[in-house]
Design a protein around this motif. Structure first.
Motif, PDB file in Angstrom:
ATOM      1  N   ALA A  46      -6.559   9.615  12.395  1.00 23.30           N
ATOM      2  CA  ALA A  46      -7.836  10.347  12.998  1.00 23.30           C
ATOM      3  C   ALA A  46      -7.829  11.551  11.863  1.00 23.30           C
ATOM      4  CB  ALA A  46      -7.559  11.122  14.318  1.00 23.30           C
ATOM      5  N   VAL A  47      -6.837  11.722  10.996  1.00 24.92           N
ATOM      6  CA  VAL A  47      -7.010  12.952   9.987  1.00 24.92           C
ATOM      7  C   VAL A  47      -7.415  12.141   8.850  1.00 24.92           C
ATOM      8  CG1 VAL A  47      -5.402  14.523   8.648  1.00 24.92           C
ATOM      9  CG2 VAL A  47      -4.825  14.092  11.265  1.00 24.92           C
ATOM     10  N   ARG A  48      -8.418  12.905   8.345  1.00 24.56           N
ATOM     11  CA  ARG A  48      -9.183  12.152   6.969  1.00 24.56           C
ATOM     12  C   ARG A  48      -8.843  13.022   5.859  1.00 24.56           C
ATOM     13  NH1 ARG A  48     -13.245   8.472   8.189  1.00 24.56           N
ATOM     14  NH2 ARG A  48     -13.363   8.299   5.894  1.00 24.56           N
ATOM     15  N   ALA A  49      -8.291  14.273   5.908  1.00 26.67           N
ATOM     16  CA  ALA A  49      -8.064  15.083   5.041  1.00 26.67           C
ATOM     17  C   ALA A  49      -7.214  16.150   5.236  1.00 26.67           C
ATOM     18  CB  ALA A  49      -9.426  15.705   4.151  1.00 26.67           C
ATOM     19  N   ILE A  50      -6.422  16.864   4.269  1.00 28.42           N
ATOM     20  CA  ILE A  50      -5.454  17.818   4.495  1.00 28.42           C
ATOM     21  C   ILE A  50      -5.567  19.006   3.738  1.00 28.42           C
ATOM     22  CG2 ILE A  50      -2.876  18.421   4.564  1.00 28.42           C
ATOM     23  CD1 ILE A  50      -2.742  15.293   5.036  1.00 28.42           C
ATOM     24  N   LEU A  94       0.701  11.069   0.133  1.00 25.38           N
ATOM     25  CA  LEU A  94      -0.509  11.341   1.099  1.00 25.38           C
ATOM     26  C   LEU A  94      -1.547  10.206   0.467  1.00 25.38           C
ATOM     27  CD1 LEU A  94      -0.665  14.905   1.651  1.00 25.38           C
ATOM     28  CD2 LEU A  94      -0.109  13.334   3.206  1.00 25.38           C
ATOM     29  N   ASP A  95      -2.078   9.546   1.341  1.00 23.42           N
ATOM     30  CA  ASP A  95      -3.149   8.520   1.114  1.00 23.42           C
ATOM     31  C   ASP A  95      -4.319   9.140   1.488  1.00 23.42           C
ATOM     32  OD1 ASP A  95      -1.333   6.332   0.416  1.00 23.42           O
ATOM     33  OD2 ASP A  95      -0.911   5.875   2.320  1.00 23.42           O
ATOM     34  N   ALA A 203     -11.074   3.121   0.179  1.00 19.29           N
ATOM     35  CA  ALA A 203     -11.044   3.418  -1.195  1.00 19.29           C
ATOM     36  C   ALA A 203     -10.466   4.529  -1.519  1.00 19.29           C
ATOM     37  CB  ALA A 203     -12.766   3.410  -1.561  1.00 19.29           C
ATOM     38  N   MET A 204     -10.403   5.747  -0.755  1.00 21.26           N
ATOM     39  CA  MET A 204      -9.710   6.597  -1.063  1.00 21.26           C
ATOM     40  C   MET A 204      -8.302   6.462  -1.159  1.00 21.26           C
ATOM     41  SD  MET A 204      -9.832  10.281  -1.712  1.00 21.26           S
ATOM     42  CE  MET A 204     -11.568  10.557  -1.083  1.00 21.26           C
TER      43      MET A 204
END
Length: 257
Positions: A46-50, A94-95, A203-204
């Motif tokens: 659910a987390v897409r960026a940090i 981190l992916d 892709a990220m």
């Protein structure tokens, strides 16, 4: 008080280094909590960026807490530096996109945490640098991480002088991705995170893994060289003398306050 705060805002995780009275300096508790928090966020679909930031306005992270480091002796150096390595690796692993929102000072270990992030947004009043030599330590891991962003001239100048540079110069030479006014740094980082979070996650992930594979051998070699170099520094007594001088000066200042 928790050394790491984590606030989930929709699909963005805001992770705050939370030792403002110590300029968010890295101690054992902060390091362990940061590693654990980032690993959990990396597994949370659910987390897409940090976004990484520091509590207060004085510092993102002023580096290693010298009161904590003063307890390290020559026999403990491998364990200590391997723990530092695990902290940097937690950011590298981190992916999903990681944006460092730099407020105040980002120095030493704090600077290196930021260099492991994908994006560095700095307030124009930020001071950034690699002051290890001033503490009697060789500039090894930090100088390697700088090679991923700047050329040899700037790297040598910063690593050998130990001087901090301002955010505008850091931006000009490629250490900082974006500049903003101090009140806007966190908002700018969160906005950038929102944009990156909208991109295809797989892709990220694969793109980040490729960058990691390209730089992992150099990072591993630098960490191993760092253990060897700092062991030699401790054998000569320079870090111990520098830390004693710092702590004595601090004690004197505190007693007058």
């Amino acid at each position: 008080m928790s050394e790491i705060l984590c606030d989930i805002r929709d699909d963005i995780a805001l992770v705050t280094l939370n030792r403002p009275a110590k300029l968010n300096a890295v101690n054992q508790a902060l390091r362990a909590s940061l590693i654990e928090t980032l690993a959990q966020l990396n597994e949370d679909a659910a987390v897409r960026a940090i976004v990484l930031t520091g509590a207060g306005s004085r510092a993102f992270c002023a580096g290693q807490d010298l009161e904590d480091a003063a307890e390290v002796d020559i026999e403990r150096i491998p364990a200590w530096l391997n723990a530092q390595r695990a902290m940097y690796q937690a950011v590298r692993d981190l992916d999903k996109p990681c944006i460092a929102a730099l407020n105040g000072v980002a120095a030493g270990a704090g600077f290196q945490i930021a260099l492991c992030a994908d994006w560095r947004i700095a307030a124009v009043n930020v001071r950034i640098g690699q002051p290890e030599v001033k503490a009697g330590l060789a500039s090894i891991v930090g100088s390697y991480l700088m090679t991923l962003h700047v050329g040899m001239t700037h790297n040598v100048q910063m690593s050998l002088s130990g001087d901090l540079i301002d955010a505008r110069r850091a931006y000009d030479i490629g250490l900082v991705t974006e500049l903003t006014e101090p009140p806007n740094v966190l908002d700018a980082a969160l906005e950038r995170a929102k944009h990156l979070a909208k991109l295809p996650a797989h892709a990220m992930k694969l793109s980040k893994r490729r960058f990691r594979a390209l730089t992992q051998p150099g990072f591993d070699a630098a960490c191993a060289a760092g253990i060897e170099a700092q062991t030699e520094c401790y054998a000569h007594g320079e870090p111990q003398a520098a830390m004693r001088a710092f702590l004595n000066a601090k004690a004197s200042t505190d007693s007058r306050a």
